[in-house]
Design an enzyme around this catalytic site. Sequence first.
Site, mmCIF file in Angstrom:
data_model
loop_
_atom_site.group_PDB
_atom_site.id
_atom_site.type_symbol
_atom_site.label_atom_id
_atom_site.label_comp_id
_atom_site.label_asym_id
_atom_site.label_seq_id
_atom_site.Cartn_x
_atom_site.Cartn_y
_atom_site.Cartn_z
ATOM 1 N N CYS A 130 49.659 18.172 34.243
ATOM 2 C CA CYS A 130 50.153 17.169 33.351
ATOM 3 C C CYS A 130 50.384 17.795 32.186
ATOM 4 O O CYS A 130 49.842 18.173 31.365
ATOM 5 C CB CYS A 130 49.131 16.099 32.963
ATOM 6 S SG CYS A 130 49.376 14.689 31.988
ATOM 7 N N CYS B 251 57.387 16.365 33.108
ATOM 8 C CA CYS B 251 56.449 15.652 33.436
ATOM 9 C C CYS B 251 56.187 15.728 34.891
ATOM 10 O O CYS B 251 57.475 15.645 35.642
ATOM 11 C CB CYS B 251 56.739 14.176 33.062
ATOM 12 S SG CYS B 251 55.599 12.838 33.759
HETATM 13 N N1 DGL Z 1 52.362 13.469 34.791
HETATM 14 C C1 DGL Z 1 52.200 13.459 33.634
HETATM 15 C C2 DGL Z 1 52.737 14.557 32.832
HETATM 16 O O1 DGL Z 1 53.242 15.574 33.487
HETATM 17 C C3 DGL Z 1 51.691 12.178 32.843
HETATM 18 C C4 DGL Z 1 52.481 10.960 33.267
HETATM 19 C C5 DGL Z 1 51.725 9.809 32.361
HETATM 20 O O2 DGL Z 1 50.546 9.699 32.674
HETATM 21 O O3 DGL Z 1 52.379 9.456 31.394
HETATM 22 O O4 DGL Z 1 53.153 14.335 31.668
#
Ligand code: DGL
Length: 262
Positions: free
Chosen positions: A71, A181
């Site tokens: 993430c 993301c």
């Molecule tokens: N998948 C996450 C990232 O790579 C975050 C998404 C979220 O919860 O806003 O930033």
Amino acid sequence: MRIALFDSGLGGLTVLGHARRALPDEEFLFFADRDHVPYGTKTVDEVRSFVRDAFRFLVEEERAEAIVIACNTATSVSADEMRSLYDIPIVGMEPAVKKALDADRTRRVLVTGTPITVRGEKLHRLIDTYDANHLVDLLPLPRLVEFAERQEFVSPRVEEYLRTEFRPFDLSQYSAIVLGCTHFNFFKDTMRSIMPQAMTFADGNDGTVEELARRAGLKTVPEGARTARCTFFRSGRRVTGAEELARIESFISRAERMELID
Ligand code: DGL
């Protein structure tokens, strides 16, 4: 080795596929903090507290021996803190800005992410380091996280959202879009259909798995059919229901199909 992958939601599954195939003899845990997703539109303090709870659970209760923060948002605000608290390999994810700029030194690069990532000091430092020619533009795409969690990947709404967000940019001037993301990888087919063919995707997924292997002292194998076993958690609860496991599987298959799109 027990290796945990952690994300706010199911975006981290786009990293899990590589990890399980490159390290098929390890044991994986996948933690999706779906009680608190999305992270990217919350406050930094809230996200830090969610990440602290997730790490406590994974290290103290589930005995994780290495953790990948799959993430970008959580990495941006919490990776340093987690490294100061836990003496295990902790691998974070950062938007693949350097990779995109290295591939083409003249055309522009569109770096996408969540609002926290796009505003974050970490990303701005990365850009200052590598973007000497000022080729990078930033674009937060928070609604893609909501669409993904709802399993809405291809729809007129998704397409309209992306078209609207891309409109201020003359995409013919861009060499790449950075998927900053992990949820965004699920939308490569829609993005591909509305972006110029000459524009490529850049993400940090492969690099993250290499970094995990290096830090954990493991050796990756060429990716083949063999895949490591994995236990799934929704926030602090183990997922055992057939319906929820099938849903996760369908996200994994979609992630694999998206990997084939350049
Ligand atoms: N998948 C996450 C990232 O790579 C975050 C998404 C979220 O919860 O806003 O930033």
